[in-house]
Design a protein around this motif. Sequence first.
Motif, PDB file in Angstrom:
ATOM      1  N   ASN A   1     -15.708  -3.204 -10.943  1.00 44.09           N
ATOM      2  CA  ASN A   1     -14.275  -3.452 -10.832  1.00 44.09           C
ATOM      3  C   ASN A   1     -14.054  -4.851 -10.264  1.00 44.09           C
ATOM      4  O   ASN A   1     -13.425  -5.019  -9.229  1.00 44.09           O
ATOM      5  CB  ASN A   1     -13.615  -2.392  -9.956  1.00 44.09           C
ATOM      6  CG  ASN A   1     -12.096  -2.436 -10.047  1.00 44.09           C
ATOM      7  OD1 ASN A   1     -11.536  -3.169 -10.844  1.00 44.09           O
ATOM      8  ND2 ASN A   1     -11.436  -1.659  -9.216  1.00 44.09           N
TER       9      ASN A   1
ATOM     10  N   ARG B   1       0.853  -1.180   0.000  1.00 43.70           N
ATOM     11  CA  ARG B   1       0.000   0.000   0.000  1.00 43.70           C
ATOM     12  C   ARG B   1       0.893   1.235   0.000  1.00 43.70           C
ATOM     13  O   ARG B   1       2.023   1.200   0.452  1.00 43.70           O
ATOM     14  CB  ARG B   1      -0.903   0.050   1.249  1.00 43.70           C
ATOM     15  CG  ARG B   1      -1.817  -1.125   1.437  1.00 43.70           C
ATOM     16  CD  ARG B   1      -3.006  -1.030   0.490  1.00 43.70           C
ATOM     17  NE  ARG B   1      -4.015  -2.024   0.756  1.00 43.70           N
ATOM     18  CZ  ARG B   1      -4.019  -3.251   0.247  1.00 43.70           C
ATOM     19  NH1 ARG B   1      -3.051  -3.637  -0.515  1.00 43.70           N
ATOM     20  NH2 ARG B   1      -4.988  -4.093   0.516  1.00 43.70           N
TER      21      ARG B   1
ATOM     22  N   TRP C   1     -14.972  -0.623 -16.050  1.00 42.26           N
ATOM     23  CA  TRP C   1     -14.950   0.744 -15.528  1.00 42.26           C
ATOM     24  C   TRP C   1     -16.091   1.552 -16.112  1.00 42.26           C
ATOM     25  O   TRP C   1     -16.685   2.374 -15.432  1.00 42.26           O
ATOM     26  CB  TRP C   1     -13.650   1.450 -15.872  1.00 42.26           C
ATOM     27  CG  TRP C   1     -12.479   1.067 -15.058  1.00 42.26           C
ATOM     28  CD1 TRP C   1     -12.473   0.464 -13.838  1.00 42.26           C
ATOM     29  CD2 TRP C   1     -11.120   1.286 -15.401  1.00 42.26           C
ATOM     30  NE1 TRP C   1     -11.196   0.270 -13.413  1.00 42.26           N
ATOM     31  CE2 TRP C   1     -10.342   0.779 -14.343  1.00 42.26           C
ATOM     32  CE3 TRP C   1     -10.492   1.852 -16.488  1.00 42.26           C
ATOM     33  CZ2 TRP C   1      -8.959   0.830 -14.345  1.00 42.26           C
ATOM     34  CZ3 TRP C   1      -9.118   1.907 -16.495  1.00 42.26           C
ATOM     35  CH2 TRP C   1      -8.364   1.395 -15.435  1.00 42.26           C
TER      36      TRP C   1
ATOM     37  N   ARG D   1      -5.907  -6.510  -6.957  1.00 42.75           N
ATOM     38  CA  ARG D   1      -6.719  -7.042  -5.858  1.00 42.75           C
ATOM     39  C   ARG D   1      -7.624  -8.148  -6.388  1.00 42.75           C
ATOM     40  O   ARG D   1      -7.828  -8.290  -7.590  1.00 42.75           O
ATOM     41  CB  ARG D   1      -7.604  -5.950  -5.245  1.00 42.75           C
ATOM     42  CG  ARG D   1      -6.885  -4.715  -4.777  1.00 42.75           C
ATOM     43  CD  ARG D   1      -6.290  -4.923  -3.391  1.00 42.75           C
ATOM     44  NE  ARG D   1      -5.653  -3.712  -2.918  1.00 42.75           N
ATOM     45  CZ  ARG D   1      -4.382  -3.401  -3.144  1.00 42.75           C
ATOM     46  NH1 ARG D   1      -3.614  -4.184  -3.843  1.00 42.75           N
ATOM     47  NH2 ARG D   1      -3.856  -2.288  -2.671  1.00 42.75           N
TER      48      ARG D   1
ATOM     49  N   GLN E   1      -1.797  -1.603  -8.776  1.00 45.56           N
ATOM     50  CA  GLN E   1      -2.903  -1.953  -7.889  1.00 45.56           C
ATOM     51  C   GLN E   1      -3.520  -3.246  -8.402  1.00 45.56           C
ATOM     52  O   GLN E   1      -4.037  -3.295  -9.514  1.00 45.56           O
ATOM     53  CB  GLN E   1      -3.977  -0.873  -7.855  1.00 45.56           C
ATOM     54  CG  GLN E   1      -5.122  -1.260  -6.940  1.00 45.56           C
ATOM     55  CD  GLN E   1      -6.207  -0.215  -6.894  1.00 45.56           C
ATOM     56  OE1 GLN E   1      -5.940   0.965  -7.070  1.00 45.56           O
ATOM     57  NE2 GLN E   1      -7.417  -0.645  -6.663  1.00 45.56           N
TER      58      GLN E   1
ATOM     59  N   GLY F   1      -8.573  -3.829 -10.178  1.00 48.62           N
ATOM     60  CA  GLY F   1      -7.415  -3.071 -10.630  1.00 48.62           C
ATOM     61  C   GLY F   1      -7.732  -1.640 -10.976  1.00 48.62           C
ATOM     62  O   GLY F   1      -8.834  -1.151 -10.744  1.00 48.62           O
ATOM     63  N   ASP F   2      -6.744  -0.966 -11.511  1.00 50.07           N
ATOM     64  CA  ASP F   2      -6.904   0.404 -11.992  1.00 50.07           C
ATOM     65  C   ASP F   2      -6.052   0.552 -13.264  1.00 50.07           C
ATOM     66  O   ASP F   2      -5.698  -0.444 -13.889  1.00 50.07           O
ATOM     67  CB  ASP F   2      -6.525   1.421 -10.909  1.00 50.07           C
ATOM     68  CG  ASP F   2      -5.062   1.383 -10.501  1.00 50.07           C
ATOM     69  OD1 ASP F   2      -4.293   0.581 -11.058  1.00 50.07           O
ATOM     70  OD2 ASP F   2      -4.682   2.168  -9.617  1.00 50.07           O
ATOM     71  N   GLY F   3      -5.707   1.767 -13.624  1.00 51.07           N
ATOM     72  CA  GLY F   3      -4.925   1.991 -14.833  1.00 51.07           C
ATOM     73  C   GLY F   3      -3.562   1.326 -14.796  1.00 51.07           C
ATOM     74  O   GLY F   3      -3.057   0.862 -15.821  1.00 51.07           O
ATOM     75  N   SER F   4      -2.971   1.256 -13.608  1.00 53.53           N
ATOM     76  CA  SER F   4      -1.667   0.598 -13.505  1.00 53.53           C
ATOM     77  C   SER F   4      -1.783  -0.893 -13.811  1.00 53.53           C
ATOM     78  O   SER F   4      -0.897  -1.488 -14.425  1.00 53.53           O
ATOM     79  CB  SER F   4      -1.069   0.810 -12.113  1.00 53.53           C
ATOM     80  OG  SER F   4      -1.864   0.183 -11.114  1.00 53.53           O
ATOM     81  N   THR F   5      -2.883  -1.495 -13.410  1.00 56.39           N
ATOM     82  CA  THR F   5      -3.112  -2.917 -13.685  1.00 56.39           C
ATOM     83  C   THR F   5      -3.285  -3.142 -15.179  1.00 56.39           C
ATOM     84  O   THR F   5      -2.737  -4.101 -15.738  1.00 56.39           O
ATOM     85  CB  THR F   5      -4.368  -3.417 -12.941  1.00 56.39           C
ATOM     86  OG1 THR F   5      -4.337  -2.945 -11.606  1.00 56.39           O
ATOM     87  CG2 THR F   5      -4.453  -4.918 -12.955  1.00 56.39           C
TER      88      THR F   5
ATOM     89  N   GLN G   1     -11.058  -5.164 -17.752  1.00 58.77           N
ATOM     90  CA  GLN G   1     -10.884  -4.164 -16.692  1.00 58.77           C
ATOM     91  C   GLN G   1     -11.373  -2.795 -17.162  1.00 58.77           C
ATOM     92  O   GLN G   1     -12.124  -2.119 -16.457  1.00 58.77           O
ATOM     93  CB  GLN G   1      -9.407  -4.086 -16.282  1.00 58.77           C
ATOM     94  CG  GLN G   1      -9.102  -3.052 -15.218  1.00 58.77           C
ATOM     95  CD  GLN G   1      -9.690  -3.407 -13.866  1.00 58.77           C
ATOM     96  OE1 GLN G   1      -9.447  -4.481 -13.355  1.00 58.77           O
ATOM     97  NE2 GLN G   1     -10.435  -2.505 -13.279  1.00 58.77           N
ATOM     98  N   VAL G   2     -10.986  -2.396 -18.360  1.00 57.08           N
ATOM     99  CA  VAL G   2     -11.401  -1.093 -18.887  1.00 57.08           C
ATOM    100  C   VAL G   2     -12.903  -1.069 -19.162  1.00 57.08           C
ATOM    101  O   VAL G   2     -13.591  -0.096 -18.832  1.00 57.08           O
ATOM    102  CB  VAL G   2     -10.606  -0.744 -20.169  1.00 57.08           C
ATOM    103  CG1 VAL G   2     -11.165   0.493 -20.843  1.00 57.08           C
ATOM    104  CG2 VAL G   2      -9.129  -0.549 -19.832  1.00 57.08           C
TER     105      VAL G   2
END
Length: 131
Positions: free
Chosen positions: A86, A28, A81, A37, A35, A90-94, A77-78
């Motif tokens: 989700n 974290r 969103w 999870r 990110q 994840g997020d953009g880094s994932t 993932q995208v």
Amino acid sequence: MSAYSSLDRTAATLGVVAMTGAAFVFLRGTFEFVQIRGAGVAVSLLLGALAVTAGRLARPVLALIAGVGFLVAAVIQVARWADGGNELGGDGSTVAWWLGLGVGLITVGITDRLWPVPSARLDNVHEEGNR
């Protein structure tokens, strides 16, 4: 001369990197570069294991399948969103992480088919360069 080609070693290495990336679930703050999870951890571990298997068994088609799997996970993932979901955690880094792994594994999976080069010839090129 090794039993594995450079492409096989690359596939296995990318698999290990993908599996190691799942460790970001425990980080974290400042050191959480990716990110990841929930189901995203399973995606990284399973597809990473498939890539390692591809490298160890010298099966480019398995590297290709793992690469496509990472690309599909990034697209999901995208797309989720857009719906406000989700499930992959994840997020953009994932997405960037999975895109990089996917493109790398797809490249490894198709390179030998597009430009066939015998393993012995690759090893000779490396030996000549070291002289």
